[in-house]
Write an enzyme that holds these catalytic residues in place. Structure first.
Site, PDB file in Angstrom:
ATOM      1  N   LYS A  30       0.874  -1.184   0.000  1.00  0.00           N
ATOM      2  CA  LYS A  30       0.000   0.000   0.000  1.00  0.00           C
ATOM      3  C   LYS A  30       0.908   1.230   0.000  1.00  0.00           C
ATOM      4  O   LYS A  30       1.304   1.732   1.050  1.00  0.00           O
ATOM      5  CB  LYS A  30      -0.893  -0.062   1.250  1.00  0.00           C
ATOM      6  CG  LYS A  30      -2.149   0.752   1.172  1.00  0.00           C
ATOM      7  CD  LYS A  30      -3.109   0.336   2.284  1.00  0.00           C
ATOM      8  CE  LYS A  30      -4.182   1.362   2.535  1.00  0.00           C
ATOM      9  NZ  LYS A  30      -5.088   1.604   1.428  1.00  0.00           N
TER      10      LYS A  30
HETATM   11  C1  LIG Z   1      -6.893  -0.180  -3.685  1.00  0.00           C
HETATM   12  C2  LIG Z   1      -7.550  -0.731  -2.474  1.00  0.00           C
HETATM   13  N1  LIG Z   1      -8.102  -1.948  -2.520  1.00  0.00           N
HETATM   14  C3  LIG Z   1      -8.717  -2.492  -1.461  1.00  0.00           C
HETATM   15  C4  LIG Z   1      -8.813  -1.803  -0.257  1.00  0.00           C
HETATM   16  C5  LIG Z   1      -9.495  -2.446   0.913  1.00  0.00           C
HETATM   17  O1  LIG Z   1      -8.549  -2.793   1.894  1.00  0.00           O
HETATM   18  P1  LIG Z   1      -8.947  -2.889   3.426  1.00  0.00           P
HETATM   19  O2  LIG Z   1     -10.129  -3.774   3.493  1.00  0.00           O
HETATM   20  O3  LIG Z   1      -7.746  -3.459   4.070  1.00  0.00           O
HETATM   21  O4  LIG Z   1      -9.259  -1.502   3.871  1.00  0.00           O
HETATM   22  C6  LIG Z   1      -8.264  -0.532  -0.155  1.00  0.00           C
HETATM   23  C7  LIG Z   1      -8.395   0.196   1.111  1.00  0.00           C
HETATM   24  O5  LIG Z   1      -7.630   0.932   1.553  1.00  0.00           O
HETATM   25  C8  LIG Z   1      -7.612   0.019  -1.279  1.00  0.00           C
HETATM   26  O6  LIG Z   1      -7.083   1.235  -1.219  1.00  0.00           O
END
Ligand SMILES: Cc1ncc(COP(=O)(O)O)c(C=O)c1O
Length: 303
Positions: free
Chosen positions: A153
């Site tokens: 991320k």
């Molecule tokens: C690109 C992307 N996909 C999926 C998610 C979902 O991730 P999470 O459930 O860990 O928040 C996020 C959330 O931040 C995201 O930015």
């Protein structure tokens, strides 16, 4: 909020500023997380949801990207609790930890460059409409795993999400759905995606250029409790989206569990949030608010 945690100290938010030449501002060299904490009026406490799992992903993002975090997972969890206490948070809140290359330089070689870590708490309600959103499959593709490790991320990679969402918004939709390089469904701009067909849940596999969402994992885990609802991780085509009985997004930042009621002008199901989505959403909300004892180990009390 009044205080921000920055490099080991709680400081007033107004003082948490960074210099103009900060490397991360120019090159997106940051890793971050989006964590939610929920206020439970039953137990009069604030619970951080899956804090350790978020900080493990945070550490892994940094490792993949070659960015050094100067704090252990335990130190970061402790700092998060301290921050919420210092801000006297008694409501649902969003927590944004970020580690960024803080050196003032235009050098692209980030080895040995200084990094900073901050944790910010932000009051947050629903970012996406819980009654259901209209999504567009945009022409911009999700950055492929072979171009960038999408399990990390990383700040800079979010320009892919930003341009996709812009495309959806200017076309009059609420959210974007991105396909991957192979033409299969990847995810939303900031959410994972599930479809429901004949009572079975399907979601794209983690190798398909998606972020391994913690909400996605939560839904896969808790679905079993809902009358043996099964989840199959498989590649999903665009036509499977259109013909699904139900579609929903998951994400800790934006969606929680958000129904998708229309995609590219095609009505999904009967155009209303479907029964499986509503069941998953309601159970998910119970879990994050500490109402399901078997998942209490996912919740970290603040007070
Ligand atoms: C690109 C992307 N996909 C999926 C998610 C979902 O991730 P999470 O459930 O860990 O928040 C996020 C959330 O931040 C995201 O930015």
């Amino acid at each position: 909020m009044k205080y921000v945690w920055m490099d080991g100290k709680l400081i007033p938010e107004k003082e948490a500023v960074i210099p103009i030449l900060t490397h991360a501002l120019h090159y997106g060299t940051s890793v971050f997380e989006g964590i939610r904490a929920y206020w439970s009026s039953d137990s009069n406490n604030l619970y951080i949801f899956r804090a350790r799992d978020h900080y493990i992903r945070f550490r892994n993002s940094a490792k993949i990207m070659g960015i050094r975090i100067n704090y252990s997972i335990d130190e970061l969890i402790k700092a998060t609790v301290e921050l919420l206490k210092a801000n006297e948070v008694h409501e649902n809140v969003y927590i944004r930890p970020i580690t960024f290359v803080s050196a003032s330089t235009v050098n692209l070689d980030i080895r040995n460059l200084e990094t900073s870590t901050a944790i910010i708490a932000i009051p947050f309600g629903h970012y996406l409409e819980p009654k259901g959103v209209r999504a567009k499959v945009v022409s911009w593709l999700r950055v492929h795993n072979s171009m960038f490790p999408m399990k990390a991320k990383v700040g800079g990679i979010y320009v892919n999400s930003v341009i996709a969402l812009l495309d959806a918004k200017v076309s009059g939709f609420d959210e974007a759905i991105l396909l991957n390089r192979d033409g299969y469904v990847a995810e939303g701009s900031g959410e994972n995606i599930f479809i429901v067909k004949d009572g079975v849940l399907y979601t794209p596999p983690t190798y398909d250029s998606i972020l391994e969402g913690i909400t996605r994992d939560t839904v896969i885990t808790i679905a079993r409790d809902l009358g043996g609802l099964t989840v199959i991780e498989k590649r999903i085509t665009r036509e499977e989206l259109y013909t699904a009985d139900e579609v929903f997004f998951t994400g800790g930042t934006a969606a929680e569990v958000t129904p998708v009621v229309n995609i590219d002008g095609r009505v999904i199901g009967n155009g209303e949030p479907g029964p499986v989505t509503l069941k998953v959403r309601s159970y998910y909300m119970d879990v994050v608010h500490g109402k399901v004892s078997k998942y209490m180990n996912w919740l970290m009390p603040v007070y």
